[in-house]
Each structure stands twice: as C-alpha cells, then as structure tokens.
Motif scaffolding. Structure first.
Motif, PDB file in Angstrom:
ATOM      1  N   SER A 172       0.831  -1.193   0.000  1.00  0.00           N
ATOM      2  CA  SER A 172       0.000   0.000   0.000  1.00  0.00           C
ATOM      3  C   SER A 172       0.874   1.254   0.000  1.00  0.00           C
ATOM      4  O   SER A 172       1.704   1.450   0.883  1.00  0.00           O
ATOM      5  CB  SER A 172      -0.912  -0.021   1.235  1.00  0.00           C
TER       6      SER A 172
ATOM      7  N   LYS B 206      -8.359   5.346   2.166  1.00  0.00           N
ATOM      8  CA  LYS B 206      -8.941   5.268   0.836  1.00  0.00           C
ATOM      9  C   LYS B 206      -7.993   5.802  -0.232  1.00  0.00           C
ATOM     10  O   LYS B 206      -7.973   5.318  -1.366  1.00  0.00           O
ATOM     11  CB  LYS B 206     -10.268   6.039   0.801  1.00  0.00           C
TER      12      LYS B 206
ATOM     13  N   TRP C 248      -2.727   3.541  -2.727  1.00  0.00           N
ATOM     14  CA  TRP C 248      -2.722   3.002  -4.095  1.00  0.00           C
ATOM     15  C   TRP C 248      -1.926   1.709  -4.157  1.00  0.00           C
ATOM     16  O   TRP C 248      -0.850   1.589  -3.556  1.00  0.00           O
ATOM     17  CB  TRP C 248      -2.120   4.018  -5.072  1.00  0.00           C
TER      18      TRP C 248
ATOM     19  N   GLU D 112      -5.017   1.143 -10.924  1.00  0.00           N
ATOM     20  CA  GLU D 112      -5.253   0.620  -9.581  1.00  0.00           C
ATOM     21  C   GLU D 112      -6.136  -0.617  -9.666  1.00  0.00           C
ATOM     22  O   GLU D 112      -7.109  -0.641 -10.427  1.00  0.00           O
ATOM     23  CB  GLU D 112      -5.923   1.673  -8.706  1.00  0.00           C
ATOM     24  N   THR D 113      -5.797  -1.639  -8.902  1.00  0.00           N
ATOM     25  CA  THR D 113      -6.583  -2.875  -8.912  1.00  0.00           C
ATOM     26  C   THR D 113      -6.918  -3.289  -7.490  1.00  0.00           C
ATOM     27  O   THR D 113      -6.169  -3.003  -6.551  1.00  0.00           O
ATOM     28  CB  THR D 113      -5.823  -4.021  -9.619  1.00  0.00           C
ATOM     29  N   ALA D 114      -8.038  -3.975  -7.348  1.00  0.00           N
ATOM     30  CA  ALA D 114      -8.503  -4.396  -6.033  1.00  0.00           C
ATOM     31  C   ALA D 114      -7.461  -5.296  -5.366  1.00  0.00           C
ATOM     32  O   ALA D 114      -7.021  -6.282  -5.945  1.00  0.00           O
ATOM     33  CB  ALA D 114      -9.830  -5.136  -6.161  1.00  0.00           C
TER      34      ALA D 114
ATOM     35  N   ASP E 178     -10.267  -0.490  -0.626  1.00  0.00           N
ATOM     36  CA  ASP E 178     -10.032  -0.951  -1.995  1.00  0.00           C
ATOM     37  C   ASP E 178      -9.720  -2.440  -2.072  1.00  0.00           C
ATOM     38  O   ASP E 178      -9.196  -2.926  -3.079  1.00  0.00           O
ATOM     39  CB  ASP E 178      -8.892  -0.149  -2.628  1.00  0.00           C
ATOM     40  N   CYS E 179     -10.036  -3.172  -1.020  1.00  0.00           N
ATOM     41  CA  CYS E 179      -9.741  -4.611  -1.001  1.00  0.00           C
ATOM     42  C   CYS E 179     -10.764  -5.303  -0.117  1.00  0.00           C
ATOM     43  O   CYS E 179     -10.454  -5.794   0.958  1.00  0.00           O
ATOM     44  CB  CYS E 179      -8.315  -4.841  -0.506  1.00  0.00           C
TER      45      CYS E 179
END
Length: 506
Positions: A150, A166, A169, A190-192, A222-223
């Motif tokens: 992160s 939040k 990234w 950006e991906t989960a 984001d996850c």
C-alpha cells in the motif's frame, strides 16, 4: 539410473529441523527507499535454536551441506557469471526477457541487463520505483510492474501508507521501454487488493493483463471481501495511457463471505483460505490457463480473455499449504503446480518436513474440451536436504523446450536451482542442479533463487540476496533447446515453443 556429481562430495544426511511527481520514472541517482515486504513471498530473518545452529555447523564440517556461500553444482552445469546488486538494494524478484535484454524485478524497482554476452551481462538501466513485489513482464515497447504494498500514490516517489486509507494506491504500473537506457513511466491502473503478480495475454492491438491478488479485509476500502476473482486490465498498445480494468471475472463463486474457494482452516488445517489467486500461467496457443490460487488449483479456458471460464478445480488438503505457481508442459497435457509452504521464509527442505510438502505437484490433464480434468500423479522435491538456516521451498521455474521430453528448471530459494524431468509424470527426477551454501550458519536469513528461467541457451536466476546468476547446462537431454532462439519470454505467458519459434532461426 543417472548419477549426478558435484564439485564436492556431500552425503546430505542433515535431517534435524524445526520446522511522477506525476508519472516520471526516477532513474537512480541515490539509494532507494525500502519497500514494504509482502507476506506471500517475503523471506524473513529469524533466530534459530542453539541446537539447530550447531547441527548446521556440524553438517558443514562433515561435508553434508556446502559451507556458507560456497557454490556447488552438478557436473553438467557451469556457473558463468554473478552480477551483484547495485543501487537497488531490496529483494530481487521475477525476470522477463526480450531480444538481448533481461529485465529483473526488485522490491525497489527494476534493472535492465544486456545479456548479448551471457557470460558478461551489462547493466543498461536501473529504475527506482519502490513497491513490492515489482513482478515484471514485457511486451513490445511496454513493461508492466506489479505493486503489492500500500503506497501513498501511484508515483515512483511514493511512500508506504496504510491500506485502511482510501487514498492509498496499489496496482500495475506501465513503462515505455523503447529507449532501454531511459525507461519512461506512462500509466498506472489501480486494482482491487493490489497486484501480487500479473500475467500477460498479448494481442496485436491490446495487451490483456491478468492481475492476481489476495487477502481482502473489510477495513481496506479498496480490497473488500469476497475477493474471489482476478482483475483483467486492457491496455491499448498505441495508447497505454488509456489502460483500464475491463473486467473482474469471478473464479470461485459461492454464497459465503469469501466466495466459494477453499475455506482453509479449521476445516482444512494448514491450508490457505482461497481469497484470490497468487499466480496464473497462460498458454495462448491452446486457449488455456492454469491458476495457482492459495488453496485451489484451477484449469480455465481463455478463448475470451475478458471472460475466462473455469474448466476444472482441484485441492490437496493433505500436502499443499499454498498453491503458488503453475507450468504447462509443451503438449498441454500436464501441469506442474508449486506449493510455497511457509511463504518462502521457512526451512522446509529437510527430513522432518519430508518429500511431499513444500514440493511440486505433477498433474495430468485428461479428457477433452470442457470435460478436461486435472489428475494428480506425483510430487517432486529437490533430493538434497538443506540447513535449518536456509529458507527453501518450491518457487518459480520454466520449461526447457526439448521435443518429446518434459523438462523444467526451477528456483528453490536457498535450495538453489534444480533441473528436473517429468516426462513420466509418475516418476519425476532431478537431472542437474546449482546451489550455494547457507547465507548464515547461525541465523535464518532470507535469500536464494527467486526465479530460474531458461532463455536462449542459458539459465538466468535472480538471487534474492546475491544478484543475477547465469548458468549453462551441458547435457544430451537438454542440448536440443540450445537451437531455439526466442524474441521475447514472459514465463507466465508460455509460448508454443515449436510453433512460435523456428528452431534454427538466427
């Protein structure tokens, strides 16, 4: 029976173990910042008992294992070169190849080597861009880099930041490598749950990127669970800045909070709960992919790259702890899955753990079309016990393309590099090896070969601690492969060697 000989006789009786600003790449001018280790692949440093240290020293004195940092290998392997770490001081990770260049990931960025003379690789560029794992792939003028820690933002100047925020990234960074001496950062997606690893499915106009990530948490914006699939990024070659997540196909549908994957413990003690995939290998010529997904191994159809479809799924709740990676044989009637018992940070190549755990699992693919099944045949593990101070377990490898034979080279962390044959999937056997003695006789320090891949006549191994090793194998069983010359190799995007590359070209 084939006998292997080493530069030193070793009886291998060791058996005691407890188990930018904006989007600009920063070409290195100073020491890099430290990247955050990732729990899936980060070797650790830990104290061991006095008894374990004494056993290690006794085994070294008896010749059962090599001395600290001593290089040993079978007679059919030659060690040509070691290129030590330079400005990038972090953990060395994966490798990719293109023409006369090798691209080496590092938790602090990536390094480009000119391997036109394999015995004397030259550094062309080093790019500072911290963010574990920095798994690397290349296609045409584009390089893809995974970030699975992160970060404060998507730049190469980012700092660590909690995943609970939040604004943090994680994902995939894209570089233009048309100028090898000065790679240029051009886009990010950006991906989960970030990008632990990624796999390319190249097309003429687009490159699809399968992003493997895992370990969701309700506290991570984001996850979020259930995280039961993969992110599919679509990258237009002519406009990579327009790259975007095109789909998130669910591979483990289910009604539970974590989807329908392996529940792990307590139902399956010692087995990872499936909350995503660790690594995917695609075989585009056959429209097939194999996924190593924590507690599950899967076979799926990728005829539509945005909508992969699972054909079969298997579990091994006795001997596999963490399904880590996959390799097809050339005929696509076998898959080798690896088990990364201990996450890469434990000493598991010893008598106490035994030959079946922390090993490879060899599976036949039987049947046709949508009715194909994965059928277990055997385990393979290196036959040389390692010290309690050596992290050792099955890790990344590739095929050595030889007609009529199934042979691969594979990294085993401090277990070194193994060349083994699984033509008879019920009776795999090692035919060559290279390794160093432990980094320490008193402390478990993470190191060894992260990735060992065969490319254009040589084996390239990215050693976590030591640097890039170059090996040559001289053996009648693998000599045919020296005829083949590839233009590009991302191991997780397996080519059809005998269709895509004319063996006598060049």
């Amino acid at each position: 029976m084939t006998l292997l000989h080493t530069t030193r006789v070793r009886r291998r009786r060791l058996g005691v173990a407890t188990a930018a600003a904006g989007l600009l790449a920063a070409l290195l001018t100073a020491g890099p910042a430290a990247a955050v280790p990732d729990p899936g692949d980060s070797p650790v440093r830990q104290d061991i008992t006095a008894r374990q240290a004494a056993d290690t020293r006794a085994a070294i004195a008896a010749g059962d294992i090599p001395d600290v940092d001593e290089v040993v290998h079978s007679d059919n392997v030659e060690h040509l070169a070691t290129i030590p770490k330079d400005a990038l001081k972090g953990t060395n990770s994966d490798l990719a190849f293109q023409g006369r260049y090798a691209y080496a990931g590092n938790y602090d960025g990536f390094r480009i080597f000119d391997i036109g003379d394999p015995a004397s690789p030259r550094t062309v560029a080093q790019v500072l861009c911290p963010g574990s794992q920095n798994d690397v792939s290349v296609s045409g003028d584009l390089l893809f880099l995974s970030t699975d820690s992160s970060r404060s933002d998507d730049s190469c100047n980012s700092t660590t930041q909690p995943a609970t925020e939040k604004s943090s990234w994680e994902g995939v960074k894209i570089f233009d490598i048309s100028d090898k001496r000065s790679p240029r950062y051009v886009a990010s997606v950006e991906t989960a749950c970030g990008s632990h690893t990624h796999t390319l499915v190249p097309e003429r106009r687009n490159v699809y990127v399968y992003v493997s990530s895992y370990s969701p948490n309700a506290a991570f914006p984001d996850c979020q669970p259930p995280h039961d699939g993969i992110s599919v990024i679509k990258v237009p070659r002519a406009a990579p800045e327009r790259a975007r997540v095109a789909a998130f196909p669910v591979l483990f549908p289910g009604d539970g909070p974590d989807g329908g994957g392996n529940p792990g413990g307590p139902a399956n003690p010692g087995v990872a709960k499936t909350t995503g995939c660790h690594d995917i290998t695609v075989l585009p010529a056959k429209d097939l992919a194999a996924g190593a997904c924590m507690g599950d191994g899967i076979l799926f159809d990728i005829r539509n790259p945005e909508r992969p479809r699972v054909i079969d799924r298997v579990q091994d709740n006795v001997n596999f702890a963490f399904w880590h990676s996959a390799t097809f044989n050339q005929r696509a009637d076998k898959v080798v899955f690896t088990d990364e018992l201990g996450g890469g940070g434990a000493a598991t190549c010893n008598a106490e753990v035994g030959p079946d755990r922390g090993a490879d699992g060899v599976y036949d693919i039987v049947g046709r079309g949508a009715k194909r099944k994965l059928v277990f045949r055997s385990y393979f593990k290196i036959p040389r016990h390692q010290a309690d101070t050596e992290n050792c377990v099955a890790h990344n490898g590739s095929l050595i393309p030889v007609p009529g034979r199934d042979i691969m080279v594979q990294a085993w962390y401090q277990g070194g590099v193994s060349v083994w044959e699984f033509t008879d999937s019920r009776r795999p056997r090692e035919i060559a090896y290279f390794e160093r003695g432990p980094l320490s006789a008193d402390t478990l320090r993470g190191g060894g070969s992260w990735s060992a891949y065969y490319y254009n006549g040589h084996v390239y191994s990215n050693d976590i601690a030591k640097g890039l090793d170059v090996l040559r194998i001289d053996d009648r069983r693998t000599d045919w492969a020296k005829r083949l010359r590839m233009d590009e190799l991302n191991v997780q995007t397996q080519p059809d060697y005998f269709r895509d590359f004319f063996p006598f070209r060049g």
